[in-house]
Design an enzyme around this catalytic site. Structure first.
Site, PDB file in Angstrom:
ATOM      1  N   CYS A   1      32.234  36.582  31.499  1.00  0.00           N
ATOM      2  CA  CYS A   1      33.100  36.087  30.430  1.00  0.00           C
ATOM      3  C   CYS A   1      33.578  34.658  30.829  1.00  0.00           C
ATOM      4  O   CYS A   1      32.784  33.981  31.013  1.00  0.00           O
ATOM      5  CB  CYS A   1      34.195  37.200  30.099  1.00  0.00           C
ATOM      6  SG  CYS A   1      34.917  36.663  28.697  1.00  0.00           S
TER       7      CYS A   1
ATOM      8  N   GLU B   1      30.971  45.389  31.984  1.00  0.00           N
ATOM      9  CA  GLU B   1      31.718  46.453  32.441  1.00  0.00           C
ATOM     10  C   GLU B   1      32.251  47.009  30.958  1.00  0.00           C
ATOM     11  O   GLU B   1      33.004  48.344  31.008  1.00  0.00           O
ATOM     12  CB  GLU B   1      33.039  46.212  33.160  1.00  0.00           C
ATOM     13  CG  GLU B   1      34.080  45.495  32.449  1.00  0.00           C
ATOM     14  CD  GLU B   1      33.942  43.860  32.355  1.00  0.00           C
ATOM     15  OE1 GLU B   1      34.958  43.399  31.813  1.00  0.00           O
ATOM     16  OE2 GLU B   1      32.966  43.376  32.302  1.00  0.00           O
TER      17      GLU B   1
ATOM     18  N   HIS C   1      30.737  41.066  28.327  1.00  0.00           N
ATOM     19  CA  HIS C   1      31.454  42.134  29.335  1.00  0.00           C
ATOM     20  C   HIS C   1      30.514  43.209  29.671  1.00  0.00           C
ATOM     21  O   HIS C   1      30.416  44.432  28.983  1.00  0.00           O
ATOM     22  CB  HIS C   1      33.017  42.722  28.891  1.00  0.00           C
ATOM     23  CG  HIS C   1      33.824  41.567  28.795  1.00  0.00           C
ATOM     24  ND1 HIS C   1      34.627  41.327  30.157  1.00  0.00           N
ATOM     25  CD2 HIS C   1      34.552  40.735  27.905  1.00  0.00           C
ATOM     26  CE1 HIS C   1      35.568  40.299  29.731  1.00  0.00           C
ATOM     27  NE2 HIS C   1      35.373  39.894  28.482  1.00  0.00           N
TER      28      HIS C   1
END
Length: 209
Positions: free
Chosen positions: A85, A191, A189
């Site tokens: 990011c 995650e 992202h």
């Protein structure tokens, strides 16, 4: 005999979803430490540079811990780094937010600028257009979606012509990921991207040398 897990450092410079990044990397089979310690960051098999919020604030935090030098020193000796990011954005030469230009790490030339789109931020799931020889996106279908939340992005590439570029679009095309030797980065992202993000992180960890 138990195989040694690859050792990763998530760089703690006061910005980013540090613990969620740590958990996501641990789930794909890595030994992960969250730290600002330069020695640990240099010694790790892989370094992850997260980032959320403003480009300028992230650069301020990074400079406080000597993060620019850590990244540069690792890359000088071919040690893998993954930016996520705003951790991708700060790898570029500069960022322009609200008319203010901030110097970035300068690993890649060019600027990160605001998306010219009717709806900002770009928030939600989006497909990407990855090259066929990508390591990060290996084994993924073209309709695989990743989670984005950002208002700014790199929209041109002026760096290494041999780098593998992955694009996405939100009214305008922008770089969703870059693979450039030991330096990789994603605007989305991983995650927060469910199984797709886990596969990407697994691909990155599996390629660590």
């Amino acid at each position: 005999m138990t195989k040694n897990l690859p050792k990763l450092v998530v760089l703690d410079y006061g910005s980013g979803n540090l613990r969620s990044a740590q958990r996501a990397l641990e789930r794909v089979g890595a030994d992960v430490e969250v730290t600002a310690d330069p020695s640990a960051a240099m010694a790790a098999d892989g370094l992850v540079v997260p980032g959320v919020g403003a480009f300028e604030a992230c650069m301020t935090g990074l400079r406080k811990i000597g993060g620019e030098k850590i990244i540069a020193d690792r890359l000088d000796v071919g040690r893998p780094v993954l930016g996520v990011c705003v951790g991708m954005q700060i790898l570029f030469a500069r960022g322009v937010e609200f008319g203010v230009e901030t110097t970035g790490c300068g690993q890649w030339p060019g600027a990160v600028v605001r998306l010219d789109a009717p709806v900002i931020p770009h928030m939600g799931w989006n497909v990407v257009d990855a090259p066929s020889d990508s390591v990060l996106f290996r084994g993924m279908d073209a309709d695989t979606r990743f989670y984005f939340v950002h208002s700014y992005a790199a929209q041109q590439w002026e760096g290494n012509p041999d780098a593998l570029l992955t694009w996405a679009s939100h009214a305008v095309p922008f770089l969703a990921a870059v693979e450039d030797g030991p330096l990789s980065a994603t605007q989305f992202h991983p995650e927060k991207s469910g199984d797709a993000g886990a596969q990407l992180l697994s691909n990155w960890v599996g390629a660590l040398s």
